[in-house]
Design a protein around this motif. Structure first.
Motif, PDB file in Angstrom:
ATOM      1  N   SER A  81       0.702  -1.539   0.571  1.00  0.00           N
ATOM      2  CA  SER A  81       0.189   0.215  -0.024  1.00  0.00           C
ATOM      3  C   SER A  81       0.884   1.482  -0.048  1.00  0.00           C
ATOM      4  O   SER A  81       1.828   1.166   0.488  1.00  0.00           O
ATOM      5  CB  SER A  81      -0.931  -0.161   1.655  1.00  0.00           C
ATOM      6  N   ASP A  82       0.145   2.659  -0.707  1.00  0.00           N
ATOM      7  CA  ASP A  82       0.719   3.421  -0.567  1.00  0.00           C
ATOM      8  C   ASP A  82      -0.188   4.685  -0.827  1.00  0.00           C
ATOM      9  O   ASP A  82      -1.202   4.104  -0.850  1.00  0.00           O
ATOM     10  CB  ASP A  82       2.573   3.458  -1.205  1.00  0.00           C
ATOM     11  N   PRO A 552      -3.043  -1.562   5.047  1.00  0.00           N
ATOM     12  CA  PRO A 552      -1.703  -2.554   5.422  1.00  0.00           C
ATOM     13  C   PRO A 552      -2.102  -3.301   6.945  1.00  0.00           C
ATOM     14  O   PRO A 552      -1.697  -4.129   7.780  1.00  0.00           O
ATOM     15  CB  PRO A 552      -1.470  -1.255   6.415  1.00  0.00           C
ATOM     16  N   LEU A 553      -3.225  -2.332   8.063  1.00  0.00           N
ATOM     17  CA  LEU A 553      -3.320  -3.424   9.198  1.00  0.00           C
ATOM     18  C   LEU A 553      -4.166  -4.335   9.606  1.00  0.00           C
ATOM     19  O   LEU A 553      -4.354  -5.341   9.956  1.00  0.00           O
ATOM     20  CB  LEU A 553      -4.467  -2.665  10.074  1.00  0.00           C
ATOM     21  N   ALA A 554      -4.897  -4.593   8.386  1.00  0.00           N
ATOM     22  CA  ALA A 554      -6.119  -6.110   8.314  1.00  0.00           C
ATOM     23  C   ALA A 554      -5.472  -6.814   7.437  1.00  0.00           C
ATOM     24  O   ALA A 554      -5.216  -7.938   7.402  1.00  0.00           O
ATOM     25  CB  ALA A 554      -7.451  -5.624   7.833  1.00  0.00           C
ATOM     26  N   CYS A 580      -5.208  -0.657  -5.102  1.00  0.00           N
ATOM     27  CA  CYS A 580      -6.232   1.043  -4.889  1.00  0.00           C
ATOM     28  C   CYS A 580      -4.955   2.187  -4.510  1.00  0.00           C
ATOM     29  O   CYS A 580      -3.926   1.519  -3.704  1.00  0.00           O
ATOM     30  CB  CYS A 580      -7.201   0.733  -4.201  1.00  0.00           C
ATOM     31  N   PRO A 581      -4.584   3.321  -4.180  1.00  0.00           N
ATOM     32  CA  PRO A 581      -4.217   4.201  -3.767  1.00  0.00           C
ATOM     33  C   PRO A 581      -4.822   4.400  -1.588  1.00  0.00           C
ATOM     34  O   PRO A 581      -5.822   3.239  -2.150  1.00  0.00           O
ATOM     35  CB  PRO A 581      -4.259   5.686  -3.661  1.00  0.00           C
ATOM     36  N   ASN A 582      -4.030   4.231  -1.406  1.00  0.00           N
ATOM     37  CA  ASN A 582      -4.557   4.228  -0.010  1.00  0.00           C
ATOM     38  C   ASN A 582      -5.696   4.936   0.678  1.00  0.00           C
ATOM     39  O   ASN A 582      -6.466   6.212   0.242  1.00  0.00           O
ATOM     40  CB  ASN A 582      -3.395   5.840   1.343  1.00  0.00           C
TER      41      ASN A 582
END
Ligand code: FEO
Ligand code: CA
Ligand code: CA
Length: 649
Positions: A81-82, A552-554, A580-582
């Protein structure tokens, strides 16, 4: 501050998918082990006479799976992710239209500091979801793109507003509410590909905005019923706007089916003492997610008791006629419709599958009485007004049945609170409860692969399912990552009341035994995903999955598009195609008929990746797609093409 203050709109949606509690007591179907045993028994020939037909269709099912079928050919994108989008190597992903871009002739340039209801009504709406491509003259280079605008994020759209405390809405002025209403609904845009790049055709006569105030007609068995009458509409046949339009479908006669999902959130006040309190509670009405009811009486259930009955429908829209009145088709039932996956059955009738996206809710299908006329569009004008709505029951032995929601049949009688067919349709959830439908792990998109007749159902997640609530079709307690079910109507007949089903894949990290995922071991560390939501079946019959809820967490990855093999040895292998983006989820993937373009909808970019941190207009998690300090993130449609041309994957 209320509890929801630190949450973005989509986190509130996610958290509240169990808000309209399903208190019905249909039995659980037994546990997974019992299921596998009984399936083996069937396969081994220990047949109950009633199971013979089912086994015959299972044999056909297995034969189909063994057949060689096309698989995907592309190099995976890395999971992660970014702040921006990523697509498989060798492909271009170009932003085609963003929130606030011009749709109508008179639209002003987007200026988030000076947005008005009038400007928003002529510009592209917020949170693009379902996409449907309607070719003009059969072209894959020029067509109409229909787009749902599901909902709004005030904290990302409006400067200085932040996430509103839903008990006060202190900054939500009438002006902002009116902008929100205009940012809902849908868009029709004419698009054209020139020198390999797509753009919107400015000033096309087809370009149209549909909003939360567009006048619509209510048709079918519930039209004009007392439950649909309001002060503003004593006829019970006209309603202003469509709300929370999530996924949808395109009919063979070229119309757009746009599905109202979490309509409960727009209603305000309290269900306490409401004449239909039980029904309101079953649908989670009111949920007070928006304060429209402070400015418009119709959204306050204490002032206008019936307005909420006029939402939660499938809306049919003719994109070729920008003056046409959208029609809410009541015969297809009132639920939180995720989408509308259709197929012309072999007898010519049209069948529409639809999931009710809430924890422990049901899967439905509608079978028209009449037949589709492929030569004369006008002949299909009222096709979706007459037919039978069914709700699904998944048996532990891999069979299933469709139970008709017909007034007077079984428990759907006046004594049980269903005065007539309109009552059954308006309160379809209560009717499903009465028939003992199977409580699923949030049914999202469902669609049919027309050659095999297989039906694919996305169940996105249901962390609330307890170990004593698991059943064969929903086998994981605390199901955080969801699963995908494959269904096969008996004899390939979508009008049949019987089907067979099996789980295609349980989602999540298949290398972690604690997760209990079942991707094919050939799936890479980038290839697995959680939380399937939308699906696309491409013209070659291959399955593409769009996700909502990876982070990021999941799951250590952003949402995106994954290809999923369904046949042969590769069955259950997933591959990552687009990311996808953040903060964003991926919605509405669709392809041109020649398979050279995939359109994807990037919804709510810039939301926070951490539920404890609030992302706002001033401090979003990304400023995709513009990356300008004075511009907020903007939901947008991206066109994906192969560099140098050619078919995708
Ligand atoms: Fe709007 Fe069920 O996603
Ligand atoms: Ca969705
Ligand atoms: Ca979703």
């Amino acid at each position: 501050m209320s509890q929801s203050d630190a949450k973005s709109r989509s986190q509130v949606f996610e958290a509240s998918e169990d808000i309209g509690t399903n208190n019905s007591c249909s039995p659980t179907l037994g546990d997974v082990i019992a299921t596998r045993m009984s399936r083996r028994d069937l396969m081994g020939g220990l047949l109950a006479t009633t199971a013979i037909g089912a086994v015959l269709s299972e044999t056909a099912f297995a034969a189909q799976q063994a057949s060689t079928t096309p698989s995907f050919n592309f190099t995976e994108v890395l999971a992660g992710s970014d702040d921006t989008i990523h697509v498989a190597a060798g492909y271009d992903a170009d932003v085609m239209i963003r929130w606030g871009d011009k749709v109508l002739r008179n639209a002003p340039a987007f200026d988030p500091q000076r947005q008005t209801p009038a400007s928003q009504a002529s510009q592209f709406g917020y949170n693009n979801d379902f996409l449907g491509y309607l070719p003009l003259r059969g072209s894959s280079q020029n067509g109409l793109l229909v787009v749902n605008h599901e909902y709004t994020n005030e904290e990302l759209m409006f400067p200085g507003v932040g996430r509103q405390d839903t008990t006060k809405f202190s900054k939500m002025t009438k002006q902002l509410v009116d902008i929100e209403m205009m940012a809902h609904g849908g868009s029709v845009i004419e698009i054209r590909k020139r020198r390999g790049k797509w753009s919107v055709v400015e000033n096309s006569p087809y370009n149209r905005r549909i909003t939360g105030t567009t006048e619509m007609r209510i048709s079918g068995p519930a039209a004009g019923h007392s439950m649909l009458k309001t002060k503003a509409d004593p006829t019970g046949t006209r309603v202003l706007g469509m709300l929370n339009n999530c996924a949808g479908g395109m009919t063979p006669w070229g119309n757009w089916l746009s599905c109202e999902e979490n309509f409960n959130g727009y209603f305000f006040g309290s269900a306490q003492g409401h004449p239909n309190e039980k029904a309101l509670r079953r649908y989670g009405v009111p949920s007070n997610w928006f304060n429209w009811g402070e400015h418009y009486e119709r959204f306050d259930v204490t002032k206008e008791p019936n307005e909420s009955n006029r939402f939660g429908w499938i809306v049919e829209i003719d994109p070729m006629d920008p003056k046409s009145t959208p029609v809410k088709r009541t015969a297809m039932g009132r639920i939180k419709h995720e989408g509308a996956g259709g197929i012309v059955n072999r007898d010519g009738r049209y069948v529409v599958y639809s999931g009710d996206d809430e924890r422990f809710d049901y899967v439905y299908k509608f079978v028209t009485e009449g037949r589709v006329n492929r030569r004369n569009k006008a002949a299909n004008r009222d096709l979706l007004d007459k037919g039978t709505l069914y709700v699904a029951k998944y048996n532990a032995d891999g069979t299933g049945e469709w139970m008709a929601l017909v007034h007077g049949q079984g428990k759907l009688t006046a004594e049980n609170g269903f005065a007539d067919q309109a009552a059954v349709l308006v309160n379809a959830r209560l009717a499903g409860d009465a028939l003992g439908a199977t409580k699923m792990d949030r049914p999202e998109d469902i669609d049919v692969e027309p050659r095999s007749n297989k039906v694919y159902l996305m169940l996105t997640n249901n962390a609330n399912r307890k170990s004593d609530q698991v059943d064969a079709a929903n086998p994981r307690a605390g199901n955080r990552f969801g699963h995908i079910i494959e269904m096969m109507p008996d004899g390939g007949d979508h009008a049949s009341t019987r089907f067979r089903w099996e789980i295609l894949v349980k989602c999540g990290d298949h290398t972690d035994p604690k997760v209990g995922a079942s991707f094919n071991p050939a799936t890479t560390k980038d290839g697995w995903f959680g939380m399937p939501d939308n699906l696309m079946i491409d013209p070659r019959g291959r399955l593409w999955i769009a996700t909502d809820g990876n982070s990021p967490l999941a799951t250590g990855r952003a949402d995106g598009v994954w290809a999923l093999e369904t046949e042969g040895k590769a069955r259950g292998t997933a591959k990552h195609f687009f990311r996808c983006p953040n903060g964003a989820e991926l919605c509405g993937p669709c392809m041109t008929p020649d398979m050279t373009t995939m359109f994807v909808a990037i919804q709510h970019p810039g939301e926070s990746e951490d539920p404890k941190v609030l992302a706002t207009f001033e401090k979003p998690s990304t400023r995709w797609p513009d990356f300008k300090p004075d511009l907020p993130p903007r939901p947008a449609i991206v066109a994906i093409t192969k560099r140098g041309g050619g078919r995708i994957a």
